[in-house]
Scaffold this motif. Structure first.
Motif, PDB file in Angstrom:
ATOM      1  N   TRP A  30      36.587  66.313  49.032  1.00 35.95           N
ATOM      2  CA  TRP A  30      35.628  66.452  47.949  1.00 35.95           C
ATOM      3  C   TRP A  30      34.207  66.507  48.526  1.00 35.95           C
ATOM      4  O   TRP A  30      33.943  66.009  49.622  1.00 35.95           O
ATOM      5  CB  TRP A  30      35.740  65.294  46.971  1.00 35.95           C
ATOM      6  CG  TRP A  30      36.968  65.333  46.105  1.00 35.95           C
ATOM      7  CD1 TRP A  30      38.219  65.733  46.465  1.00 35.95           C
ATOM      8  CD2 TRP A  30      37.054  64.939  44.747  1.00 35.95           C
ATOM      9  NE1 TRP A  30      39.079  65.610  45.398  1.00 35.95           N
ATOM     10  CE2 TRP A  30      38.382  65.122  44.326  1.00 35.95           C
ATOM     11  CE3 TRP A  30      36.138  64.437  43.841  1.00 35.95           C
ATOM     12  CZ2 TRP A  30      38.810  64.836  43.041  1.00 35.95           C
ATOM     13  CZ3 TRP A  30      36.564  64.140  42.557  1.00 35.95           C
ATOM     14  CH2 TRP A  30      37.890  64.347  42.161  1.00 35.95           C
ATOM     15  N   ASP A  88      35.797  68.905  43.644  1.00 38.68           N
ATOM     16  CA  ASP A  88      37.054  68.496  44.273  1.00 38.68           C
ATOM     17  C   ASP A  88      37.317  69.375  45.494  1.00 38.68           C
ATOM     18  O   ASP A  88      36.524  70.270  45.828  1.00 38.68           O
ATOM     19  CB  ASP A  88      38.214  68.507  43.278  1.00 38.68           C
ATOM     20  CG  ASP A  88      38.597  69.895  42.781  1.00 38.68           C
ATOM     21  OD1 ASP A  88      38.183  70.922  43.365  1.00 38.68           O
ATOM     22  OD2 ASP A  88      39.355  69.952  41.796  1.00 38.68           O
ATOM     23  N   ILE A  94      33.608  68.730  39.130  1.00 35.75           N
ATOM     24  CA  ILE A  94      34.128  67.552  38.442  1.00 35.75           C
ATOM     25  C   ILE A  94      33.033  66.901  37.604  1.00 35.75           C
ATOM     26  O   ILE A  94      33.265  66.454  36.487  1.00 35.75           O
ATOM     27  CB  ILE A  94      34.700  66.530  39.454  1.00 35.75           C
ATOM     28  CG1 ILE A  94      35.800  67.174  40.307  1.00 35.75           C
ATOM     29  CG2 ILE A  94      35.180  65.272  38.760  1.00 35.75           C
ATOM     30  CD1 ILE A  94      36.973  67.720  39.509  1.00 35.75           C
TER      31      ILE A  94
END
Length: 180
Positions: A30, A88, A94
């Motif tokens: 991430w 991500d 996200i």
């Protein structure tokens, strides 16, 4: 978190991640980006309803008793405002936060020594109305529930403020609040 001096929170910039789900979140691969840099989050797992602090390698040892990771090349967060994007491992967005000094909602605390804390993690797209300067005397609550935590549901639906014609088949809509 912005401008960590002069209170008793460690004098290092940090970002706090919170897992509001009921499942462990593995963040391998991430990234977090601001307007000038992208950092890759270390291979960490954030347990359900738990926090994880990211800071510089030099600052990691100053945060004790909490889940923390030092990140090489931790970006300098702009005190006056910045764009933060969490993605991500596949590059999917996200979370996005565009903060500035007005998010403190307190002109005294915006001058330094206080973190900006999210009020309601279940309303992540509420923008400025969902953030305040920490109410904790140390200046912040890294690694634990925010001092300004509360319920701040967005009960008013967004309204179209205006529209622009892009092509014969495409309209661009503008809303009076951020849209997830």
């Amino acid at each position: 978190y912005i401008n960590p001096t002069p209170n008793s929170v460690p004098a290092y910039e940090y970002l706090e991640l919170y897992n509001r789900t009921g499942y462990p979140a593995k963040l391998s691969g991430w990234t977090i980006s601001d307007a000038s840099a992208t950092l890759t989050i270390p291979d960490i797992i954030i347990q359900p309803d738990s926090f994880f602090v990211l800071t510089s390698v030099a600052g990691a040892g100053a945060f004790t008793g909490i889940a923390v990771a030092g990140v090489p090349s931790f970006p300098s967060l702009n005190d006056s405002g910045d764009d933060m994007v969490l993605r991500d491992a596949c590059g999917n967005i996200i979370s996005v936060t565009f903060y500035d000094l007005s998010w403190y909602n307190d002109p005294v605390k915006q001058n330094g020594g206080w973190s900006i804390e999210q009020v309601d993690p279940n309303s992540p797209c509420s923008g400025k109305t969902n953030w305040k300067a920490s109410a904790n005397n140390s200046g912040g609550t890294p690694g634990r529930k925010n001092s300004v935590y509360g319920s701040a549901p967005d009960v008013t639906p967004p309204q179209v403020s205006h529209a622009t014609v892009i092509t014969a088949n495409t309209l661009q809509l503008y809303f009076n609040e951020p849209i997830d």
